[in-house]
Design a protein around this motif. Sequence first.
Motif, PDB file in Angstrom:
ATOM      1  N   ALA A 169      -5.794  -0.466  -6.537  1.00  0.00           N
ATOM      2  CA  ALA A 169      -4.904  -0.163  -7.663  1.00  0.00           C
ATOM      3  C   ALA A 169      -3.903  -1.290  -7.876  1.00  0.00           C
ATOM      4  N   PHE A 170      -3.361  -1.823  -6.793  1.00  0.00           N
ATOM      5  CA  PHE A 170      -2.429  -2.943  -6.901  1.00  0.00           C
ATOM      6  C   PHE A 170      -3.117  -4.148  -7.550  1.00  0.00           C
ATOM      7  N   ALA A 171      -4.373  -4.362  -7.186  1.00  0.00           N
ATOM      8  CA  ALA A 171      -5.082  -5.550  -7.676  1.00  0.00           C
ATOM      9  C   ALA A 171      -5.542  -5.396  -9.114  1.00  0.00           C
ATOM     10  N   GLN A 172      -5.922  -4.177  -9.488  1.00  0.00           N
ATOM     11  CA  GLN A 172      -6.593  -4.001 -10.778  1.00  0.00           C
ATOM     12  C   GLN A 172      -5.667  -3.583 -11.917  1.00  0.00           C
ATOM     13  N   ASP A 173      -4.707  -2.687 -11.634  1.00  0.00           N
ATOM     14  CA  ASP A 173      -3.882  -2.180 -12.736  1.00  0.00           C
ATOM     15  C   ASP A 173      -2.496  -1.762 -12.236  1.00  0.00           C
TER      16      ASP A 173
ATOM     17  N   GLY B  62       5.348   1.162  -3.305  1.00  0.00           N
ATOM     18  CA  GLY B  62       5.145  -0.276  -3.405  1.00  0.00           C
ATOM     19  C   GLY B  62       5.517  -0.807  -4.775  1.00  0.00           C
ATOM     20  N   ALA B  63       5.117  -0.079  -5.814  1.00  0.00           N
ATOM     21  CA  ALA B  63       5.477  -0.479  -7.170  1.00  0.00           C
ATOM     22  C   ALA B  63       6.987  -0.416  -7.368  1.00  0.00           C
ATOM     23  N   ARG B  64       7.604   0.628  -6.828  1.00  0.00           N
ATOM     24  CA  ARG B  64       9.056   0.776  -6.951  1.00  0.00           C
ATOM     25  C   ARG B  64       9.780  -0.374  -6.258  1.00  0.00           C
TER      26      ARG B  64
ATOM     27  N   LEU C  85       2.400  -4.080   3.725  1.00  0.00           N
ATOM     28  CA  LEU C  85       3.216  -2.884   3.520  1.00  0.00           C
ATOM     29  C   LEU C  85       2.564  -1.672   4.169  1.00  0.00           C
ATOM     30  N   GLY C  86       3.274  -1.084   5.119  1.00  0.00           N
ATOM     31  CA  GLY C  86       2.824   0.166   5.708  1.00  0.00           C
ATOM     32  C   GLY C  86       3.165   1.307   4.771  1.00  0.00           C
TER      33      GLY C  86
ATOM     34  N   LEU D 215       7.208   0.682   5.149  1.00  0.00           N
ATOM     35  CA  LEU D 215       8.138   0.610   4.026  1.00  0.00           C
ATOM     36  C   LEU D 215       9.145   1.751   4.058  1.00  0.00           C
ATOM     37  N   ALA D 216       8.778   2.903   4.625  1.00  0.00           N
ATOM     38  CA  ALA D 216       9.693   4.039   4.661  1.00  0.00           C
ATOM     39  C   ALA D 216      10.919   3.771   5.522  1.00  0.00           C
TER      40      ALA D 216
END
Length: 344
Positions: free
Chosen positions: A333-337, A286-288, A265-266, A241-242
């Motif tokens: 974290a992506f999956a849960q919240d 990733g969130a961004r 996503l790397g 991603l970078a």
Amino acid sequence: MNPAGFPAGAATGVGSWPGTDPREAAAVIVGELPELPHLVELPARGVGADTIGRVSALLVDMRFDTTPRGYRLAARPGAASRRANDLLRTDLDALQEAWENAGLRGAGRTVKVQAAGPLTLAAQVELAGGHRVLTDRGAVRDLAESLAEGLSTHIAEVGARLEAEVVLQLDEPSLSAVLTGSLRGASVLNTIAAVPEPEALAILETVLEQQRVPAAVHCCASPPPLGLLGRTSAVALGFDLATVSGTAGLDALGEALDRGKHLILGLVPTTVPATPVTWRAIAEPGARLVDRLGFPRAELARRVTVSPACGLAGASSGWAREALRLAGETARAFAQDPESLVAG
């Protein structure tokens, strides 16, 4: 499992791993990546163990020999192809042992296998005369067809050994150079023309269309050719991603997601960073990304698998393990919240 065939909310590795012990590597991978372990490559073992050399064990009616610069097509099996076959057999045995020790045989799990893609092979392997295979379109076609058939057989064997679902990752680190015509020829007087995108796409599809399992195309080039990758029949795209920046890259990613593509996503550094990092710092880009693209955060769980930025062959064994742990925590974290993640 998501519709693309890649486990949702999962972490995986790109492919390569430090060290030379296949049993130790397989045990770590199966233990640290329970949702999507992979058949590792151990390039530190030398000829036939690296990403390019391993393919000699997969091709049908084609083999590689070695040159001072790397690999070339050979008329008959030689020491390099025999070694590649022996190493692949050893790695498969090690993975099967780790799989059975973990009680995963017949448990409905998914495993990933990797192979260099046809364009990278054509860019890195030479013809008998010393020119890259890429300079001979007939040879490129033959190589792609041989790879397609060999991968189908390989995937079937892995699935039968493990009693598992299999997904495929085609590695195309040379794809950007192939498309831009930046590869060097056999001499300063020899140039290698850029391959037009429609032709490159057709070569990739020669391999992808023959596979009966979900496939990803991974490219760690900077920047990756996301527009082309998004037009392939692969269900997933993998990249660091970078290396993605600017409007063009983001637009290509948005179009890929609109087409239903899954993203690998790397996000995790491949070597020890200068300052310690936490899963939260790794997760934020990733969130961004999904925020900037205008997709809901829930897509992080449905459409994203987390991985290191590229292979881990150059990492210490300690950091390699830590990288997988961080990838796993980020995926959870992506999956849960995902809504709790900062996106500055």
